[in-house]
Design an enzyme around this catalytic site. Structure first.
Site, PDB file in Angstrom:
ATOM      1  N   ASP A 121      56.392  16.113  74.580  1.00 56.31           N
ATOM      2  CA  ASP A 121      55.326  17.015  74.157  1.00 56.31           C
ATOM      3  C   ASP A 121      54.591  17.529  75.389  1.00 56.31           C
ATOM      4  OD1 ASP A 121      53.834  18.404  72.279  1.00 56.31           O
ATOM      5  OD2 ASP A 121      52.296  16.853  72.204  1.00 56.31           O
TER       6      ASP A 121
ATOM      7  N   GLU B 229      51.816  23.684  67.006  1.00 59.55           N
ATOM      8  CA  GLU B 229      52.731  23.870  68.140  1.00 59.55           C
ATOM      9  C   GLU B 229      54.028  24.511  67.661  1.00 59.55           C
ATOM     10  OE1 GLU B 229      53.320  20.568  70.782  1.00 59.55           O
ATOM     11  OE2 GLU B 229      51.409  19.617  70.263  1.00 59.55           O
TER      12      GLU B 229
HETATM   13 CA    CA Z   1      50.470  17.946  71.364  1.00 51.57          CA
END
Ligand code: CA
Length: 418
Positions: A125, A200
């Site tokens: 991430d 995201e």
């Molecule tokens: Ca994140």
């Protein structure tokens, strides 16, 4: 690029997320069909595994699609990805001579179960949204030190957990954890009270690497993209993150949308990353546009209540593209594998209602959000259903991702109480 018409009528609706231009890759099952690869077209899933078995599709030298994941097809490489897309276009285009043979392989979307579209081998991430990094840094460290000194030079990331990546529709249980008290340093053991979302995009690596790769090579390795919600327990995060970054705060679950939208479908929507505030080292410079214009919404539905949009932004806000992140990921010699998942980092726009997390929307809980039903939210409450949606707007057509949803279940009773 305009709409490519199909004999599947529902695919020609300009608002349909799955026109012939898209052909996203999912995994499905029905009461009669075992779990297998499928492609969305209009209001249907096309059983591409069945078509391959019947000899109607042959993207590779051997069978690739009668499996519960797209990893074998991805591993077969970009020529095979292109061949599958061309063969599907030929079968599904308006006027196709094979319509009678293909039609039995269509299954209404509302009658199938969707599963994880690929096996996640590893999950990393990143933290590549400038507005998000600035907002969070301001809250945690003050506006002077908001952006860490490395931020404009490195796509910052951490190694996350592949084991807790789940497909849209999977419920998410509120975690317990170590929470720092407001006054002293002694932590408490309690359910997270500041459970949050992160809007995201996820990039899926479709080809392996064994050494450092350039940004152009990294772009060629990416098979496609999904929506991604990096569920985050802010109270656990605030206590644990110094000095090695997030750990248990991010490990409960990460939800992805069920359809991989391929790089080929996104091609007309490529766009440059924003202007550099400081020049990047040469290995990170983009040889061409490698970000995408993808409109993104976050919807929140309180338990039993109606959904409303709480944030609206765009993937093109990111400071670093997935190709830059992937290239940076390999600089150490770190091998990348087929099925590696890269989270973009939270996507926040420049204005308040474009922020991609409740932490930012409620400014750490100081400015609770008002919902149309009269409720307020600083963080997620039990029963809340959170849904991310995304689309690219073409000329008379839409490229959709399918929803990325999860409902918050209450924490269980203390798992360590005996
Ligand atoms: Ca994140």
């Amino acid at each position: 690029m305009s709409l490519i018409r199909s004999w599947v009528d529902t695919a020609n609706d300009p608002t349909c997320p799955f026109p012939l231009n898209n052909l996203p890759c999912g995994v499905f099952s029905t009461a009669a069909l075992s779990i297998r690869c499928g492609v969305a077209i209009g209001a249907f899933v096309l059983d591409v595994a069945g078509m391959e078995k019947a000899g109607l599709l042959a993207p590779g030298d051997g069978p690739l699609l009668n499996t519960p994941a797209w990893n074998p097809l991805m591993a077969a490489g970009p020529d095979v990805w292109d061949r599958l897309r061309r063969q599907l276009m030929g079968h599904l285009a308006e006027g196709s001579g094979t319509r009678d043979q293909v039609e039995p392989y269509l299954h209404p979307l509302d009658g199938v179960t969707l599963h994880m579209p690929f096996a996640v081998t590893e999950y990393t991430d990143f933290y590549a949204g400038r507005n998000h990094a600035f907002n969070v840094g301001t809250m945690f460290r003050g506006p002077e030190n908001a952006l860490p000194p490395n931020w404009l030079h490195i796509p910052i990331g951490y190694n996350g957990r592949a084991s807790s990546v789940v497909v849209s529709g999977t419920d998410v249980r509120r975690p317990w954890g170590q929470l720092k008290g407001p006054q002293d340093d002694a932590p408490r053991w309690a359910p997270s009270a500041r459970f949050d979302l992160e809007l995201e995009m996820g990039a899926i690596v479709g080809q392996p690497s064994t050494g450092p790769v350039s940004v152009a090579e990294a772009d060629a390795m990416i098979f496609g993209y999904v929506l991604l919600n990096d569920w985050s327990a802010r109270d656990i995060q605030a206590w644990e993150y110094v000095p090695l970054g997030p750990f248990q705060a991010k490990a409960t679950a990460t939800t992805i949308s069920p359809w991989i939208v391929t790089k080929a479908a996104l091609e007309p929507f490529r766009t440059q990353t924003p202007a550099r505030e400081k020049p990047l080292l040469p290995y990170l410079q983009e040889p061409g546009p490698m970000l995408y214009d993808i409109a993104l919404d976050v919807e929140l539905a309180p338990g039993g209540g109606d959904a409303s949009v709480i944030s609206r932004t765009n993937y093109k806000e990111m400071y670093y593209s997935a190709a830059q992140q992937l290239a940076h990921h390999t600089t150490s010699g770190c091998p990348m594998r087929v099925g590696d998942l890269l989270g973009s980092g939270t996507i926040s726009g420049p204005v308040k209602d474009s922020r991609g997390s409740l932490l930012e929307l409620s400014w750490g809980g100081q400015e609770p959000l008002s919902l149309p039903g009269g409720q307020t939210r600083s963080f997620l409450e039990d029963g809340d259903r959170l849904t991310l949606t995304g689309h690219c707007q073409g000329d008379g057509y839409t490229i959709g991702f399918g929803p990325c949803s999860g409902t918050i279940l209450p924490a269980l009773s203390d798992p360590f109480a005996r």
